[in-house]
Design a protein around this motif. Structure first.
Motif, PDB file in Angstrom:
ATOM      1  N   LEU A 235       0.709  -1.342   0.053  1.00 22.67           N
ATOM      2  CA  LEU A 235       0.086   0.035   0.135  1.00 22.67           C
ATOM      3  C   LEU A 235       0.848   1.267   0.070  1.00 22.67           C
ATOM      4  O   LEU A 235       0.452   2.188  -0.503  1.00 22.67           O
ATOM      5  N   ASP A 236       2.091   1.156   0.415  1.00 18.91           N
ATOM      6  CA  ASP A 236       3.022   2.373   0.665  1.00 18.91           C
ATOM      7  C   ASP A 236       3.407   2.980  -1.117  1.00 18.91           C
ATOM      8  O   ASP A 236       3.406   3.762  -1.262  1.00 18.91           O
ATOM      9  N   ARG A 237       3.739   1.673  -1.598  1.00 17.66           N
ATOM     10  CA  ARG A 237       4.444   1.750  -3.069  1.00 17.66           C
ATOM     11  C   ARG A 237       3.346   1.924  -3.888  1.00 17.66           C
ATOM     12  O   ARG A 237       3.292   2.184  -4.930  1.00 17.66           O
ATOM     13  N   GLY A 238       2.121   1.473  -3.555  1.00 17.87           N
ATOM     14  CA  GLY A 238       0.920   1.318  -4.665  1.00 17.87           C
ATOM     15  C   GLY A 238       0.908   0.541  -5.646  1.00 17.87           C
ATOM     16  O   GLY A 238       0.773   0.927  -6.887  1.00 17.87           O
ATOM     17  N   GLU A 239       1.262  -0.667  -5.436  1.00 21.08           N
ATOM     18  CA  GLU A 239       1.413  -1.869  -6.323  1.00 21.08           C
ATOM     19  C   GLU A 239       0.983  -3.313  -5.805  1.00 21.08           C
ATOM     20  O   GLU A 239       1.017  -3.364  -4.698  1.00 21.08           O
TER      21      GLU A 239
END
Length: 393
Positions: A235-239
């Protein structure tokens, strides 16, 4: 009448009074067995026999004349399926291949079934035999199914050609046309997507609604999405990391390897989807520890959802939204169509879909890209002006 010989490898022609036919005969030594092979063909006249013999000699010289064999289509198909299994074809794919080939060769799945084509010698099969089998399938099965059967038969006989068991592929001459055939996939319009999502938000199943949104926003395959655990989502890198699929194999669900080598991929997640994923994870963290959440499947909990359950959900949802029939693959097709229509490069779309190459994507969406290309007519002043900044795909 004595045989007329033409030297070593040239064959002979002669009259056979018992059959009242002229005979074209060619002999050669099989390189594998060391045995002498004799091939005869019959004609009504001496001239026809001479022409047959000349054709046989020419085919033999080009390596197109196979040694006579009693190998049946069924036996060769069984060898073909076993070879596919050794090559690492996924169990579910192999099961579907055998099942769909079984429409044309019923004895593959039921040895006692009536199977004229399956019991024919492989080398005796002509286009007319294939045409007869295909005509028997039309009307009994959907056009898409019939096309798949023909494609499998074409691949089966292509293997026979490569192994020099047959001189030609009898399926190549067979064409299947359906005047009112339904399109292979349907791309939803933006307003239809909005109605579908609105109906999903009003439904009771949060997991199903999130799964719908995920496939529409990323183009993932159903099986790829069902196999996801929360540890695959960053969720932090969005992938999201896609590395396996959940499919129905026989009567059970099972993990399978990716459909293609490029199906192992990392797919970026759009902001609105991330918002829904974060909200769902926060709900889970109220009940489970962070470690437990990481091992939980996004859709199903301790184990993935049954693969067909989403199909049933989508059918009911589409009817409720007044959209008629919408299939799971239509969602993936919708994402690709909308992305290409908004200028996302073909290579990016192909990579996100996990296609083996951009050529696969081009083959599916060529018509759409041709329509888009017609719109790219620019004045010289526009070409010489400052380039526009495109949003990140």
């Amino acid at each position: 009448m004595a045989k007329e010989r033409r030297g070593k490898g040239g064959g002979t022609t002669y009259y056979d009074p018992a059959k009242d036919k002229w005979v074209a005969e060619l002999k050669w030594v099989d390189e594998l067995t060391g045995k002498t092979v004799k091939l005869r063909k019959y004609a009504a006249t001496r001239k026809d026999a001479e022409e047959l013999l000349a054709d046989m000699v020419a085919q033999k010289a080009r390596g197109l004349l196979s040694s006579p064999s009693r190998l049946t289509v069924r036996d060769f198909a069984l060898e073909y399926l076993a070879r596919k299994e050794r090559e690492g074809v996924r169990p579910n794919t192999l099961r579907l291949l055998r099942h769909e080939l079984g429409y044309a060769l019923p004895s593959l799945n039921d040895p006692g079934a009536h199977d004229p084509l399956g019991r024919m010698p492989l080398q005796k099969v002509a286009p007319a035999h294939i045409r007869g089998v295909v005509d028997g399938l039309v009307g009994r099965y959907a056009p898409r199914t019939v096309r798949k059967v023909v494609a499998h038969l074409r691949a089966l006989f292509r293997e026979g050609v490569h192994l020099e068991l047959v001189a030609r592929n009898p399926v190549e001459a067979v064409r299947v046309r359906f005047p009112n055939e339904e399109k292979a996939a349907r791309a939803l319009e933006p307003h239809e997507v909005a109605r579908l999502l609105e109906a999903a938000e009003a439904s009771r199943s949060k997991d199903m609604a999130l799964l719908l949104r995920l496939i529409l926003a990323t183009g993932l395959r159903r099986g790829e999405a069902l196999a996801l655990q929360w540890r695959d989502i960053d969720l932090d890198r969005g992938e999201v990391r896609v590395w396996r699929a959940w499919a129905r194999v026989g009567d059970k669900g099972a993990f399978t390897s990716p459909k293609t080598p490029t199906a192992r991929r990392v797919v970026p997640l759009p902001i609105d989807l991330l918002r829904h994923l974060r909200a769902r994870k926060e709900e889970l963290l109220e009940k489970l520890s962070p470690e437990e959440v990481e091992e939980t499947f996004l859709f199903g909990g301790s184990r993935p959802l049954e693969p067909n359950s989403f199909n049933h959900y989508l059918r009911r949802l589409a009817e409720k939204a007044g959209l008629g029939r919408v299939r799971v693959h239509d969602l993936r097709h919708t994402w690709a169509t909308l992305a290409l229509a908004r200028g996302v490069p073909l290579e990016v779309v192909s990579e996100r879909l996990g296609h083996a190459s951009p050529n696969i994507t081009l083959g599916i969406y060529r018509h759409l890209l041709e329509e888009e290309r017609r719109g790219w007519v620019l004045n010289l002043s526009e070409l010489l002006g400052s380039p526009k900044t495109n949003p990140q795909a």
